[in-house]
Design a protein around this motif. Sequence first.
Motif, PDB file in Angstrom:
ATOM      1  N   ARG A  25       0.897  -1.267  -0.162  1.00 15.58           N
ATOM      2  CA  ARG A  25      -0.223  -0.145  -0.049  1.00 15.58           C
ATOM      3  C   ARG A  25       0.824   1.224   0.096  1.00 15.58           C
ATOM      4  O   ARG A  25       0.724   2.769   1.000  1.00 15.58           O
ATOM      5  N   ASN A  26       1.846   1.443  -0.549  1.00 13.99           N
ATOM      6  CA  ASN A  26       2.858   1.865  -0.695  1.00 13.99           C
ATOM      7  C   ASN A  26       2.611   2.734  -2.418  1.00 13.99           C
ATOM      8  O   ASN A  26       3.060   2.482  -3.475  1.00 13.99           O
ATOM      9  N   PHE A  27       1.694   3.772  -1.897  1.00 10.59           N
ATOM     10  CA  PHE A  27       1.120   4.813  -3.576  1.00 10.59           C
ATOM     11  C   PHE A  27       2.165   5.432  -4.761  1.00 10.59           C
ATOM     12  O   PHE A  27       1.938   5.518  -5.214  1.00 10.59           O
ATOM     13  N   LEU A  28       3.120   6.090  -3.555  1.00 12.05           N
ATOM     14  CA  LEU A  28       3.566   6.545  -4.129  1.00 12.05           C
ATOM     15  C   LEU A  28       4.957   5.739  -5.090  1.00 12.05           C
ATOM     16  O   LEU A  28       5.260   5.894  -6.014  1.00 12.05           O
ATOM     17  N   GLY A  29       4.909   4.595  -4.491  1.00 11.53           N
ATOM     18  CA  GLY A  29       6.353   3.761  -5.025  1.00 11.53           C
ATOM     19  C   GLY A  29       5.486   2.802  -5.883  1.00 11.53           C
ATOM     20  O   GLY A  29       5.782   2.984  -7.018  1.00 11.53           O
TER      21      GLY A  29
END
Length: 56
Positions: A25-29
Amino acid sequence: MAFGITMLVVAILCGVATIREIKRRNFLGFGFAGLSLLVFGWFSIMTIFISGAPSS
């Protein structure tokens, strides 16, 4: 031709990173990995297509 294959390997690794980051859930990554997947994937496919085509 070897450069296109190298970029294809990089695109495959970006695909793995995209899946991993969406699980975390790391949306920037996820955004960076997905964008890298699109750019490197398109570049590698077009490089292999152009350099693999016979010249006329």
